[in-house]
Enzyme design. Structure first.
Site, mmCIF file in Angstrom:
data_model
loop_
_atom_site.group_PDB
_atom_site.id
_atom_site.type_symbol
_atom_site.label_atom_id
_atom_site.label_comp_id
_atom_site.label_asym_id
_atom_site.label_seq_id
_atom_site.Cartn_x
_atom_site.Cartn_y
_atom_site.Cartn_z
ATOM 1 C CB SER A 30 -0.887 -0.008 1.259
ATOM 2 O OG SER A 30 -1.457 1.266 1.472
ATOM 3 C CE1 TYR A 84 -2.848 -0.067 5.399
ATOM 4 C CE2 TYR A 84 -3.285 -2.358 5.977
ATOM 5 C CZ TYR A 84 -3.127 -1.358 5.022
ATOM 6 O OH TYR A 84 -3.247 -1.662 3.693
ATOM 7 C CE LYS A 128 -1.249 -4.194 3.572
ATOM 8 N NZ LYS A 128 -1.642 -5.457 2.898
HETATM 9 C C1 WQD Z 1 -9.405 9.729 1.122
HETATM 10 C C2 WQD Z 1 -9.651 11.202 1.339
HETATM 11 C C3 WQD Z 1 -9.839 11.814 3.653
HETATM 12 C C4 WQD Z 1 -13.600 9.577 4.342
HETATM 13 C C5 WQD Z 1 -6.646 4.813 3.155
HETATM 14 C C6 WQD Z 1 -5.572 4.045 3.848
HETATM 15 C C7 WQD Z 1 -4.690 3.372 2.837
HETATM 16 C C8 WQD Z 1 -5.504 2.576 1.843
HETATM 17 C C9 WQD Z 1 -6.565 3.441 1.203
HETATM 18 C C10 WQD Z 1 -5.437 0.291 2.581
HETATM 19 C C11 WQD Z 1 -8.852 11.785 2.496
HETATM 20 C C12 WQD Z 1 -11.163 12.047 2.921
HETATM 21 C C13 WQD Z 1 -12.450 10.117 3.763
HETATM 22 C C14 WQD Z 1 -14.646 10.440 4.752
HETATM 23 C C15 WQD Z 1 -13.366 12.323 3.991
HETATM 24 N N1 WQD Z 1 -6.109 1.453 2.469
HETATM 25 N N2 WQD Z 1 -12.354 11.465 3.588
HETATM 26 N N3 WQD Z 1 -14.500 11.782 4.556
HETATM 27 O O1 WQD Z 1 -6.860 7.825 3.863
HETATM 28 O O2 WQD Z 1 -6.073 8.148 1.461
HETATM 29 O O3 WQD Z 1 -6.080 5.870 2.437
HETATM 30 O O4 WQD Z 1 -7.359 3.974 2.269
HETATM 31 O O5 WQD Z 1 -4.398 -0.009 2.090
HETATM 32 O O6 WQD Z 1 -3.829 2.509 3.544
HETATM 33 O O7 WQD Z 1 -4.765 4.950 4.577
HETATM 34 O O8 WQD Z 1 -8.235 6.957 1.899
HETATM 35 O O9 WQD Z 1 -10.620 6.982 1.403
HETATM 36 O O10 WQD Z 1 -9.877 7.056 3.846
HETATM 37 O O11 WQD Z 1 -9.563 9.078 2.391
HETATM 38 O O12 WQD Z 1 -13.265 13.548 3.830
HETATM 39 O O13 WQD Z 1 -15.712 9.985 5.287
HETATM 40 O O14 WQD Z 1 -11.032 11.385 1.680
HETATM 41 O O15 WQD Z 1 -9.567 12.863 4.577
HETATM 42 O O16 WQD Z 1 -8.483 13.103 2.153
HETATM 43 P P1 WQD Z 1 -6.769 7.315 2.464
HETATM 44 P P2 WQD Z 1 -9.647 7.463 2.424
#
Ligand code: WQD
Length: 346
Positions: free
Chosen positions: A133, A157, A161
């Site tokens: 990841s 997490y 990885k």
């Molecule tokens: C994306 C953007 C949030 C939810 C994570 C893990 C990573 C991988 C992918 C496993 C950010 C914003 C999110 C919400 C929001 N998973 N957001 N409201 O954090 O980039 O990555 O998922 O491997 O390891 O860290 O993805 O989809 O959680 O967030 O505003 O309800 O959306 O702040 O900017 P992220 P995400």
């Protein structure tokens, strides 16, 4: 451009009933490979596998309900099936939860992978594609992210990885028969165009796209936007979203490549294009025709402002690129969600 491998292999897919796993099992079946799926079903449904076989028009070789912590169960699966290679998805993956339960994450993800690698070694299976990841990069300033960027995960997490990548690199350095692909996913979204398989998170989705999809389908009242004061064009977080079908294709190309070229290889799987939270929301509204009400909320701890890939190595070395655009990602994610408002077993 890589030719799709002509010689079918028998592939063991751990976590093959999950979101990315099921899409990859479908691609493997369609490419003519034999597939054994191993999963403990702790965070997924076997229904995905029934639908994958319907879509492929052919069956997997076997489904084995085994936990990676069950070493003898793993050995039994390997000795009965003798796989040529492993694609390893199985693992816990909630960032927030990993900070609350680090020992469970290290046990399940790292110790489970150690068990898997022992079973592989003892059954002469030394080819593995690992589901890593972009979270291993932590929150560096310089963008885009290349594979040369040092790993600096910022949560348990991500550190699982990182540790597994290091274990696999050490293994490959100790024995040149090992063939290892470390695939660093950016943000997987979307679904197979049929709408029959897709992302089915249990409980409240942590990730943006499934949460937006659940607002669109009426399961959630509104989207909370975690911060609009980031140094980005509209102030909301920017990420590199990658279509899950493109991601699955990347696994087959990586498998083909390392089957001919052992050693350890690292590839970013992203599009190289960043989209903000509000851009994703707007694209999903356009794709679904549904209102997506939202409210600005405080930043989420640990979030980076911007993260997107330099995917040039995967293009040059695998002939792979993530071509499906944001409109397609939202169209396909919505098609899955509207046809399965409560997921597989809702
Ligand atoms: C994306 C953007 C949030 C939810 C994570 C893990 C990573 C991988 C992918 C496993 C950010 C914003 C999110 C919400 C929001 N998973 N957001 N409201 O954090 O980039 O990555 O998922 O491997 O390891 O860290 O993805 O989809 O959680 O967030 O505003 O309800 O959306 O702040 O900017 P992220 P995400």
């Amino acid at each position: 451009m890589n030719l799709i491998r002509l010689v079918p292999m028998k592939i063991l897919v751990t976590g093959g009933t999950g979101y990315i796993g099921s899409h990859t099992v479908l691609a493997l079946l369609e490419a003519g490979h034999g597939v054994v799926v191993l999963d403990n079903l702790s965070n997924s449904s076997k229904t995905s596998l029934e639908r994958v076989q319907e879509l492929a028009g052919r069956e997997i070789t076997a489904f084995e309900e085994v936990d990676l912590l069950d070493r003898s169960g793993l050995d039994d699966v390997f000795s009965r099936h003798r796989p040529d290679a492993v694609i390893h998805f199985a693992g816990l993956k909630a960032v927030g939860e990993s900070s609350e339960k680090p020992l469970w994450y290290y046990t399940n993800n790292v110790s489970g992978t150690v068990n898997l690698l022992w079973a592989m070694e003892e059954n002469d299976c030394r080819t593995i594609v690992f589901s890593s990841s972009a979270t291993v990069y932590g929150a560096p300033e310089t963008m885009p992210l290349t594979e040369k960027q040092t790993m600096d995960a910022q949560n348990p997490y991500g550190r699982t990885k990182e540790h597994i990548e290091d274990m696999l690199a050490d293994l490959a350095a100790s024995d040149d028969r090992w063939a290892v692909a470390l695939l660093r996913y950016f943000n997987p979204v979307g679904a197979h165009e049929s709408g029959r398989i897709g992302e089915d998170p249990s409980g409240i989705p942590n990730n943006l796209m499934p949460f937006v999809a659940q607002v669109a389908v009426g399961r959630r009242e509104k989207l909370m936007v975690f911060g609009d004061d980031y140094p980005t064009p509209d102030g909301t977080g920017v990420r590199d979203y990658i279509h899950v079908v493109d991601l699955a294709d990347g696994h087959l190309k990586a498998l083909d490549r390392i089957s001919e070229d052992p050693g350890v290889h690292v590839w970013n799987l992203g599009t190289g294009r960043g989209y903000s939270v509000l851009e994703v929301r707007d694209a999903f509204h356009k794709a679904s025709g549904r209102e997506i009400p939202y409210e600005i909320a405080p930043r989420r701890a640990g979030d980076a402002a911007v993260s997107y890939a330099d995917p040039s190595a995967a293009l040059a070395e695998l002939g792979w690129s993530g071509d499906r655009d944001m409109d397609t990602m939202c169209r396909d994610h919505w098609n899955w969600q509207k046809n399965n408002p409560h997921g597989y077993d809702g």
